[in-house]
Design a protein around this motif. Structure first.
Motif, PDB file in Angstrom:
ATOM      1  N   VAL A  65       0.966  -1.183   0.115  1.00  0.00           N
ATOM      2  CA  VAL A  65       0.005   0.236   0.012  1.00  0.00           C
ATOM      3  C   VAL A  65       0.954   1.319  -0.001  1.00  0.00           C
ATOM      4  N   ILE A  66       0.260   2.184  -0.102  1.00  0.00           N
ATOM      5  CA  ILE A  66       0.930   3.749  -0.199  1.00  0.00           C
ATOM      6  C   ILE A  66       0.795   4.538   1.242  1.00  0.00           C
ATOM      7  N   ILE A  67       1.806   4.957   1.633  1.00  0.00           N
ATOM      8  CA  ILE A  67       1.808   5.864   2.839  1.00  0.00           C
ATOM      9  C   ILE A  67       1.096   7.161   2.348  1.00  0.00           C
ATOM     10  N   VAL A  68       0.083   7.738   2.867  1.00  0.00           N
ATOM     11  CA  VAL A  68      -0.590   9.010   2.608  1.00  0.00           C
ATOM     12  C   VAL A  68       0.306  10.197   2.656  1.00  0.00           C
ATOM     13  N   PRO A  69       0.372  10.948   1.492  1.00  0.00           N
ATOM     14  CA  PRO A  69       1.566  11.973   1.566  1.00  0.00           C
ATOM     15  C   PRO A  69       1.317  12.910   2.788  1.00  0.00           C
ATOM     16  N   ALA A  70       0.338  12.936   3.228  1.00  0.00           N
ATOM     17  CA  ALA A  70       0.098  13.995   4.477  1.00  0.00           C
ATOM     18  C   ALA A  70       1.115  13.615   5.798  1.00  0.00           C
ATOM     19  N   LEU A  71       1.432  12.229   5.803  1.00  0.00           N
ATOM     20  CA  LEU A  71       2.267  11.806   6.870  1.00  0.00           C
ATOM     21  C   LEU A  71       3.638  12.138   6.678  1.00  0.00           C
ATOM     22  N   SER A  72       4.300  12.793   7.851  1.00  0.00           N
ATOM     23  CA  SER A  72       5.938  12.886   7.533  1.00  0.00           C
ATOM     24  C   SER A  72       6.475  11.830   7.603  1.00  0.00           C
ATOM     25  N   ASP A  73       7.751  11.612   7.401  1.00  0.00           N
ATOM     26  CA  ASP A  73       8.702  10.538   7.342  1.00  0.00           C
ATOM     27  C   ASP A  73       8.837  10.260   8.937  1.00  0.00           C
ATOM     28  N   GLU A  74       8.781  11.111   9.890  1.00  0.00           N
ATOM     29  CA  GLU A  74       8.808  10.852  11.259  1.00  0.00           C
ATOM     30  C   GLU A  74       7.693  10.294  11.915  1.00  0.00           C
ATOM     31  N   GLU A  75       6.523  10.616  11.383  1.00  0.00           N
ATOM     32  CA  GLU A  75       5.343   9.778  11.553  1.00  0.00           C
ATOM     33  C   GLU A  75       5.139   8.495  11.080  1.00  0.00           C
ATOM     34  N   ALA A  76       5.648   8.501   9.838  1.00  0.00           N
ATOM     35  CA  ALA A  76       5.590   7.104   9.046  1.00  0.00           C
ATOM     36  C   ALA A  76       6.439   6.064   9.767  1.00  0.00           C
ATOM     37  N   GLU A 127       7.011   5.786  12.955  1.00  0.00           N
ATOM     38  CA  GLU A 127       6.246   5.236  14.138  1.00  0.00           C
ATOM     39  C   GLU A 127       5.124   4.249  13.654  1.00  0.00           C
ATOM     40  N   ARG A 128       4.606   4.557  12.479  1.00  0.00           N
ATOM     41  CA  ARG A 128       3.113   3.725  12.115  1.00  0.00           C
ATOM     42  C   ARG A 128       3.621   2.634  11.371  1.00  0.00           C
ATOM     43  N   PHE A 129       4.650   2.654  10.735  1.00  0.00           N
ATOM     44  CA  PHE A 129       5.237   1.702   9.604  1.00  0.00           C
ATOM     45  C   PHE A 129       6.417   0.843  10.083  1.00  0.00           C
ATOM     46  N   PRO A 130       6.720   0.233  11.135  1.00  0.00           N
ATOM     47  CA  PRO A 130       7.534  -0.386  11.707  1.00  0.00           C
ATOM     48  C   PRO A 130       8.637  -1.457  10.423  1.00  0.00           C
ATOM     49  N   LYS A 131       7.671  -1.915   9.512  1.00  0.00           N
ATOM     50  CA  LYS A 131       8.339  -2.702   8.420  1.00  0.00           C
ATOM     51  C   LYS A 131       9.005  -1.775   7.607  1.00  0.00           C
ATOM     52  N   GLY A 132       8.947  -0.626   7.467  1.00  0.00           N
ATOM     53  CA  GLY A 132       9.608   0.443   6.531  1.00  0.00           C
ATOM     54  C   GLY A 132       9.045   0.820   5.405  1.00  0.00           C
ATOM     55  N   TRP A 133       9.472   1.243   4.690  1.00  0.00           N
ATOM     56  CA  TRP A 133       8.856   1.450   3.239  1.00  0.00           C
ATOM     57  C   TRP A 133      10.047   1.772   2.096  1.00  0.00           C
ATOM     58  N   VAL A 134       9.571   1.728   0.677  1.00  0.00           N
ATOM     59  CA  VAL A 134      10.560   2.214  -0.171  1.00  0.00           C
ATOM     60  C   VAL A 134       9.971   3.187  -0.724  1.00  0.00           C
ATOM     61  N   ALA A 135      10.731   4.303  -0.860  1.00  0.00           N
ATOM     62  CA  ALA A 135      10.432   5.630  -1.364  1.00  0.00           C
ATOM     63  C   ALA A 135      10.956   5.869  -2.683  1.00  0.00           C
ATOM     64  N   HIS A 136      10.067   5.469  -3.768  1.00  0.00           N
ATOM     65  CA  HIS A 136      10.257   5.510  -5.134  1.00  0.00           C
ATOM     66  C   HIS A 136      10.656   7.268  -5.670  1.00  0.00           C
ATOM     67  N   LYS A 137       9.581   7.926  -4.775  1.00  0.00           N
ATOM     68  CA  LYS A 137       9.890   9.522  -4.855  1.00  0.00           C
ATOM     69  C   LYS A 137       9.423   9.917  -3.332  1.00  0.00           C
ATOM     70  N   PRO A 138       9.833  11.257  -3.118  1.00  0.00           N
ATOM     71  CA  PRO A 138       9.189  11.398  -1.678  1.00  0.00           C
ATOM     72  C   PRO A 138       7.876  11.449  -1.505  1.00  0.00           C
ATOM     73  N   TYR A 139       7.117  11.543  -2.565  1.00  0.00           N
ATOM     74  CA  TYR A 139       5.779  11.598  -2.428  1.00  0.00           C
ATOM     75  C   TYR A 139       4.949  10.010  -2.601  1.00  0.00           C
ATOM     76  N   LEU A 140       6.118   9.096  -2.850  1.00  0.00           N
ATOM     77  CA  LEU A 140       5.586   7.697  -3.560  1.00  0.00           C
ATOM     78  C   LEU A 140       6.073   6.658  -2.479  1.00  0.00           C
ATOM     79  N   ARG A 141       5.812   6.661  -1.324  1.00  0.00           N
ATOM     80  CA  ARG A 141       6.184   5.618  -0.220  1.00  0.00           C
ATOM     81  C   ARG A 141       5.409   4.446  -0.143  1.00  0.00           C
ATOM     82  N   VAL A 142       5.921   3.304  -0.545  1.00  0.00           N
ATOM     83  CA  VAL A 142       5.303   1.948  -0.662  1.00  0.00           C
ATOM     84  C   VAL A 142       5.601   1.130   0.785  1.00  0.00           C
ATOM     85  N   THR A 143       4.740   0.656   1.230  1.00  0.00           N
ATOM     86  CA  THR A 143       5.025  -0.387   2.675  1.00  0.00           C
ATOM     87  C   THR A 143       4.061  -1.400   2.517  1.00  0.00           C
TER      88      THR A 143
END
Ligand code: BEZ
Length: 211
Positions: free
Chosen positions: A177-188, A190-206
């Motif tokens: 799924v995609i982390i909503v752009p409104a969420l900062s990396d710091e907030e993300a 905390e919410r997504f301990p499995k991490g994410w792949v940032a294809h672009k700063p606005y396209l973070r996949v987790t």
């Protein structure tokens, strides 16, 4: 009145195959799918309603109640139910509004006069437990709907509400799924301990967080 996404779904009371239904009482703390079909004793509608009966356990799993509607009288609905069960092989296990006075069809703008003056089109409204309209789709009479797609959208909406994620093109339950752009990396973090792949700063996949 035009109903749009985010609006409060209007309440109504109408006759159904399971007795009179007050929509808000029917919804209670659940989600709801309110859908119209054009006419009883017609082939496409028969297949649709049979399939919704088959999917009932999937709706229940997601805390969703389903409610069908056409402008046919209750006497037609009760006769037609037997045909649906016989030909589609699934129990008819959800209520069907008999909107002969068109009060609900008009309230929800389900009659599109340039398509048909008298029959409802294939409208679908998904409504959340706060009674907000979350999905609206409209199909023509000649095209049976894809109710698996409606379940897919409900999965996406429920994920968005629970986890601040959005779902990409053609997403299916279990996929990333995609982390909503409104969420900062710091907030993300905390919410997504499995991490994410940032294809672009606005396209973070987790990975889907509830799996
Ligand atoms: C149908 O369900 O098959 C149908 C109903 C109204 C118009 C066209 C098709």
């Amino acid at each position: 009145m035009t109903i749009r996404l985010g609006d409060v779904a209007p309440n109504f009371t109408q006759e159904s195959t399971e007795g009179p239904i007050n929509f808000y009482e029917f919804i209670g703390d659940s989600w709801a799918v309110l859908f119209s079909h054009p006419k009883d004793f017609t082939p496409v509608c028969t297949t649709e309603l049979g399939y919704v009966g088959k999917l009932k356990p999937e709706f229940v799993k997601r805390n969703v109640k389903v409610l069908g509607l056409s402008v046919d009288p209750l006497s037609d609905h009760t006769k037609w139910v037997g045909d649906i069960e016989e030909t589609q092989g699934h129990q008819f296990n959800f209520p069907l509004l008999a909107d002969a006075d068109r009060s609900v069809s008009n309230l929800y703008d389900m009659i599109h006069p340039n398509a048909s003056d008298t029959l409802t089109v294939r409208s679908v409204f998904v409504i959340d437990p706060n009674k907000k309209v979350r999905l609206i789709i409209t199909y023509p009479a000649s095209t049976g709907r894809n109710f698996d797609e409606i379940l897919r959208v409900i999965d996406s909406l429920q994920l968005t509400d629970g986890y601040k994620v959005a779902t990409p093109v053609n997403w299916k339950d279990g996929e990333d799924v995609i982390i909503v752009p409104a969420l900062s990396d710091e907030e993300a973090k905390e919410r997504f301990p499995k991490g994410w792949v940032a294809h672009k700063p606005y396209l973070r996949v987790t990975p889907q967080p509830n799996k």
